[in-house]
Design an enzyme around this catalytic site. Structure first.
Site, PDB file in Angstrom:
ATOM      1  N   ASP A 109      48.969  51.588  30.323  1.00 18.47           N
ATOM      2  CA  ASP A 109      49.773  51.831  31.533  1.00 18.47           C
ATOM      3  C   ASP A 109      49.236  51.015  32.703  1.00 18.47           C
ATOM      4  O   ASP A 109      48.084  50.580  32.713  1.00 18.47           O
ATOM      5  CB  ASP A 109      49.740  53.326  31.903  1.00 18.47           C
ATOM      6  CG  ASP A 109      48.324  53.819  32.169  1.00 18.47           C
ATOM      7  OD1 ASP A 109      47.411  53.408  31.429  1.00 18.47           O
ATOM      8  OD2 ASP A 109      48.119  54.592  33.118  1.00 18.47           O
ATOM      9  N   GLU A 110      50.088  50.841  33.690  1.00 17.52           N
ATOM     10  CA  GLU A 110      49.713  50.337  35.010  1.00 17.52           C
ATOM     11  C   GLU A 110      48.775  49.133  34.936  1.00 17.52           C
ATOM     12  O   GLU A 110      47.668  49.156  35.474  1.00 17.52           O
ATOM     13  CB  GLU A 110      49.054  51.480  35.811  1.00 17.52           C
ATOM     14  CG  GLU A 110      50.018  52.621  36.062  1.00 17.52           C
ATOM     15  CD  GLU A 110      49.396  53.782  36.836  1.00 17.52           C
ATOM     16  OE1 GLU A 110      50.139  54.412  37.599  1.00 17.52           O
ATOM     17  OE2 GLU A 110      48.192  54.060  36.670  1.00 17.52           O
ATOM     18  N   ASP A 155      48.275  68.002  37.394  1.00 23.00           N
ATOM     19  CA  ASP A 155      47.491  67.656  38.586  1.00 23.00           C
ATOM     20  C   ASP A 155      48.370  67.710  39.833  1.00 23.00           C
ATOM     21  O   ASP A 155      47.856  67.626  40.955  1.00 23.00           O
ATOM     22  CB  ASP A 155      46.830  66.274  38.449  1.00 23.00           C
ATOM     23  CG  ASP A 155      47.803  65.152  38.115  1.00 23.00           C
ATOM     24  OD1 ASP A 155      48.856  65.421  37.485  1.00 23.00           O
ATOM     25  OD2 ASP A 155      47.513  63.997  38.480  1.00 23.00           O
ATOM     26  N   TRP A 162      55.422  58.993  29.914  1.00 27.87           N
ATOM     27  CA  TRP A 162      54.935  59.682  31.120  1.00 27.87           C
ATOM     28  C   TRP A 162      55.838  59.449  32.325  1.00 27.87           C
ATOM     29  O   TRP A 162      55.972  60.319  33.160  1.00 27.87           O
ATOM     30  CB  TRP A 162      53.486  59.281  31.424  1.00 27.87           C
ATOM     31  CG  TRP A 162      53.272  57.885  31.960  1.00 27.87           C
ATOM     32  CD1 TRP A 162      53.248  56.732  31.254  1.00 27.87           C
ATOM     33  CD2 TRP A 162      53.043  57.515  33.328  1.00 27.87           C
ATOM     34  NE1 TRP A 162      53.012  55.665  32.075  1.00 27.87           N
ATOM     35  CE2 TRP A 162      52.883  56.117  33.350  1.00 27.87           C
ATOM     36  CE3 TRP A 162      52.957  58.241  34.519  1.00 27.87           C
ATOM     37  CZ2 TRP A 162      52.641  55.422  34.543  1.00 27.87           C
ATOM     38  CZ3 TRP A 162      52.706  57.544  35.708  1.00 27.87           C
ATOM     39  CH2 TRP A 162      52.555  56.152  35.715  1.00 27.87           C
ATOM     40  N   HIS A 186      43.250  49.381  34.081  1.00 32.68           N
ATOM     41  CA  HIS A 186      42.317  50.511  34.279  1.00 32.68           C
ATOM     42  C   HIS A 186      40.971  50.209  33.610  1.00 32.68           C
ATOM     43  O   HIS A 186      40.396  51.038  32.921  1.00 32.68           O
ATOM     44  CB  HIS A 186      42.913  51.810  33.739  1.00 32.68           C
ATOM     45  CG  HIS A 186      44.033  52.351  34.592  1.00 32.68           C
ATOM     46  ND1 HIS A 186      43.807  53.032  35.770  1.00 32.68           N
ATOM     47  CD2 HIS A 186      45.375  52.313  34.432  1.00 32.68           C
ATOM     48  CE1 HIS A 186      44.975  53.395  36.300  1.00 32.68           C
ATOM     49  NE2 HIS A 186      45.937  52.958  35.514  1.00 32.68           N
ATOM     50  N   ASP A 188      38.130  54.374  32.554  1.00 35.44           N
ATOM     51  CA  ASP A 188      39.055  53.969  33.617  1.00 35.44           C
ATOM     52  C   ASP A 188      38.289  53.105  34.606  1.00 35.44           C
ATOM     53  O   ASP A 188      37.105  52.792  34.388  1.00 35.44           O
ATOM     54  CB  ASP A 188      39.699  55.201  34.287  1.00 35.44           C
ATOM     55  CG  ASP A 188      41.130  54.902  34.740  1.00 35.44           C
ATOM     56  OD1 ASP A 188      41.295  53.957  35.544  1.00 35.44           O
ATOM     57  OD2 ASP A 188      42.061  55.576  34.288  1.00 35.44           O
ATOM     58  N   GLU A 191      41.566  62.738  39.784  1.00 37.89           N
ATOM     59  CA  GLU A 191      41.160  62.070  41.032  1.00 37.89           C
ATOM     60  C   GLU A 191      40.708  63.105  42.068  1.00 37.89           C
ATOM     61  O   GLU A 191      39.707  62.915  42.761  1.00 37.89           O
ATOM     62  CB  GLU A 191      42.318  61.257  41.617  1.00 37.89           C
ATOM     63  CG  GLU A 191      42.649  59.990  40.863  1.00 37.89           C
ATOM     64  CD  GLU A 191      43.763  60.176  39.859  1.00 37.89           C
ATOM     65  OE1 GLU A 191      43.952  61.304  39.362  1.00 37.89           O
ATOM     66  OE2 GLU A 191      44.465  59.177  39.564  1.00 37.89           O
ATOM     67  N   TYR A 230      52.832  67.103  34.490  1.00 38.98           N
ATOM     68  CA  TYR A 230      51.638  66.636  35.208  1.00 38.98           C
ATOM     69  C   TYR A 230      51.048  67.821  35.981  1.00 38.98           C
ATOM     70  O   TYR A 230      51.505  68.176  37.067  1.00 38.98           O
ATOM     71  CB  TYR A 230      51.989  65.454  36.123  1.00 38.98           C
ATOM     72  CG  TYR A 230      51.754  64.113  35.432  1.00 38.98           C
ATOM     73  CD1 TYR A 230      52.138  63.933  34.099  1.00 38.98           C
ATOM     74  CD2 TYR A 230      51.147  63.053  36.087  1.00 38.98           C
ATOM     75  CE1 TYR A 230      51.915  62.724  33.450  1.00 38.98           C
ATOM     76  CE2 TYR A 230      50.925  61.827  35.444  1.00 38.98           C
ATOM     77  CZ  TYR A 230      51.303  61.681  34.128  1.00 38.98           C
ATOM     78  OH  TYR A 230      51.076  60.484  33.495  1.00 38.98           O
ATOM     79  N   TRP A 282      44.993  64.765  35.389  1.00 44.41           N
ATOM     80  CA  TRP A 282      44.236  63.642  35.954  1.00 44.41           C
ATOM     81  C   TRP A 282      43.330  64.211  37.031  1.00 44.41           C
ATOM     82  O   TRP A 282      43.721  65.135  37.748  1.00 44.41           O
ATOM     83  CB  TRP A 282      45.195  62.604  36.535  1.00 44.41           C
ATOM     84  CG  TRP A 282      46.156  62.086  35.504  1.00 44.41           C
ATOM     85  CD1 TRP A 282      47.461  62.440  35.363  1.00 44.41           C
ATOM     86  CD2 TRP A 282      45.872  61.155  34.454  1.00 44.41           C
ATOM     87  NE1 TRP A 282      48.002  61.772  34.287  1.00 44.41           N
ATOM     88  CE2 TRP A 282      47.059  60.988  33.712  1.00 44.41           C
ATOM     89  CE3 TRP A 282      44.731  60.448  34.073  1.00 44.41           C
ATOM     90  CZ2 TRP A 282      47.135  60.138  32.612  1.00 44.41           C
ATOM     91  CZ3 TRP A 282      44.816  59.599  32.977  1.00 44.41           C
ATOM     92  CH2 TRP A 282      46.003  59.445  32.262  1.00 44.41           C
TER      93      TRP A 282
HETATM   94  C1  ACM Z   1      49.572  57.535  34.012  1.00 45.84           C
HETATM   95  O1  ACM Z   1      49.740  58.573  34.681  1.00 45.84           O
HETATM   96  N1  ACM Z   1      49.299  56.386  34.602  1.00 45.84           N
HETATM   97  C2  ACM Z   1      49.693  57.543  32.575  1.00 45.84           C
END
Ligand code: ACM
Length: 537
Positions: free
Chosen positions: A336-337, A430, A403, A274, A201, A480, A428, A478
């Site tokens: 993604d993103e 997290d 997702w 990412h 990432d 973070e 999710y 995730w």
């Molecule tokens: C994601 O949560 N961006 C897959």
């Protein structure tokens, strides 16, 4: 076919909570009938496996390994063709109602235990047997007396879904190899079969790639890390270098460790977004030519890979090494993103689009993922990516991990592609699990246990043909705001128990009350295993 079988089993199954004292097995088996009596282990009890049944010796050994720490005199393990008295017998399931690769037949009488199935099924039978024993046997060392006995039951079990997964983001915070082994052990107890490792990432690259050593020399380390949430746009940093990576030997070891527990590792190498840790290592992969550091803060990032042929080949070289390490069918390429700002602003990317005859940036991302899809398909593997890979057109072989809700999974299935449901709305982990102010800082969201449990991976209104494209479900962690394995466990459990059940148990048998009743016993097992689970309310 598969569905008919699942349904016919349901008819015979007792609904959870119906039987007098149903054992607290999680995930709840497809069919379980409690009978009078118990099988009591004594000094002469042995584990016996049919050496001709594939995986029987491994399942017998796995059971013995799990029970050994808690036993004063470990159970002997030996080969034997027939189920003798006072044995826990592992054998093949020939002649029995088909249980598939992962199903098993399981019988306890006062005389012993008989588990029959194929390799994975036998392993899962051993996990069920563990859960019929008292919770203290899960501890590393037994304190006090324990009733070494299990209730007489008849179980015919098989999973609802083939993909029962959990994602761990080891890019945002590196998790040591040994902590992942413990994680795998606890997943196995819940009959999960996919561990998705988010290996790359913006904030870190965690997989050694021999051809491009700077990916880890540079990309595995960031100078510092954002602390908390930004306040009025102002960030605070901890001033502490963070990083780490898995060597190829580490990954081979993890792959084998997981495989012995019937868990396939799914590696994720993120592209085209990412990507900043990789661009920090090799600036020629970026769009601006500017040197960039490994990113020290969270969020969607404009710095993405460029679309040069050399970049495609670089990433295919990376995937070649990934394929050597990870034998599983699916390779995750992220997707993604990926903001398109730099692609729109870069004269070179615009020129390349004209060269390729591609008219939109969304179509360019599809072309990018399509190159990886073709590469993986030629090598006998399957590409999986986040649901953004639908935008601009789905690559022919792609499977979608949905997702942003379930819509991506619905669109994929309706287009004849496979999908895994991994929705932020329910899966999710997290996100916050309660409104209690003492919960540790989280990225946001609210996904309490009951919300997780209510999720059905098959969308309402799906035909049987469409439903067959839903491979299963996956929980995401995730990291973070999760810096340690202990915090990871706190976020994962007990919610992952609910994920295990929604991915395994026939929908018709699932009821939150019954699950909670079983969970109250089950958390004692987690405690005995040293899992830092969040206590139940
Ligand atoms: C994601 O949560 N961006 C897959």
């Amino acid at each position: 076919m598969w569905f008919e079988m699942a349904l016919s089993m349901c008819v015979l199954a007792a609904a959870d909570g119906d039987a007098a004292t149903p054992p607290a097995v999680i995930p709840l088996p497809a069919r379980m009938e409690v009978k009078p009596g118990r099988f009591v282990f004594d000094g002469a009890t042995a584990i016996v496996f049919d050496a001709k049944a594939p995986g029987a010796d491994a399942a017998a050994g796995a059971l013995a390994d799990c029970l050994r720490p808690a036993m004063q005199a470990p159970l002997p393990v030996r080969a034997g063709d027939v189920r003798g008295a006072n044995t826990i017998f592992f054998g093949n399931g020939e002649g029995l109602e088909p249980a598939g690769e992962e199903g098993y037949h399981f019988t306890v009488t006062p005389d012993g235990v008989e588990i029959r199935g194929r390799a994975a099924g036998l392993f899962y039978g051993a996990q069920t047997l563990r859960q019929l024993l008292p919770s203290p046997v899960f501890a590393g060392a037994l304190r006090g007396d324990v009733d070494w006995s299990v209730p007489c039951v008849e179980i015919v079990d098989r999973p609802r879904f083939a993909w029962r997964g959990m994602l761990v983001d080891v890019a945002r915070h590196f998790m040591p190899k040994e902590s992942l082994k413990k994680y795998i052990d606890v997943m196995a107890l819940h009959k999960f079969n996919r561990l998705h490792l988010h290996l790359t990432d913006d904030q870190g690259w965690r997989i050694e790639i021999k051809k491009y050593p700077k990916l880890t020399e540079v990309g595995a380390w960031r100078d510092e890390t954002q602390v908390g949430k930004p306040k009025e746009g102002e960030y605070t940093f901890d001033g502490t270098r963070h990083g780490g990576f898995y060597t190829q030997d580490d990954l081979r070891e993890l792959v084998a460790y997981a495989a012995a527990r019937h868990i396939t590792l799914v590696p994720e190498v993120e592209m085209p977004g990412h990507a900043q840790a990789a661009i920090a290592a090799y600036p020629e992969l970026g769009c601006t030519g500017e040197p960039l550091p490994v990113r020290t803060f969270w969020g969607v990032n404009e710095n993405v890979f460029n679309v040069e042929e050399s970049t495609i080949l670089f990433l295919q070289d990376v995937l070649s090494e990934v394929l050597e390490l990870f034998p599983g069918e699916f390779i995750h390429v992220g997707g993604d993103e990926c903001p398109k700002k730099q692609w729109k602003e870069s004269p070179r990317v615009q020129e390349r689009m004209r060269e390729l005859g591609i008219e939109s940036e969304d179509a360019l991302q599809s072309w990018f993922i399509g190159r990886m899809d073709a590469f993986l398909t030629e090598r006998g593997r399957r590409l999986i990516g986040w649901d953004e890979i639908l935008e601009g057109g789905l690559a022919p072989g792609a499977t979608v991990m949905s997702w942003r809700g379930v819509e991506g999974g619905i669109a994929a299935a309706r287009a004849g592609h496979d999908a895994v449901m991994a929705s932020t709305t329910h899966l999710y982990l997290d996100y916050y699990q309660s409104k209690d102010e003492s919960e540790p800082l989280s990225i946001g969201g609210f996904v309490p246990l009951e919300r997780v449990y209510e999720f059905d991976p098959v969308p309402a209104g799906f035909s049987e043909a469409e439903a067959r494209h839903i491979l299963g479900a996956q929980a995401q962690l995730w990291t973070e705001y999760i810096k340690t394995p202990e915090h990871l466990e706190y976020m994962a459990y007990p919610r992952a128990c609910a994920v295990a059940e929604l991915a395994w148990t026939p929908q018709e048998l699932r009821a939150f009350d019954g699950f909670m009743r079983r969970l109250r016993t089950h958390v004692d097992r987690l405690g005995a295993l040293g899992v830092n689970y969040r206590p139940l309310d």
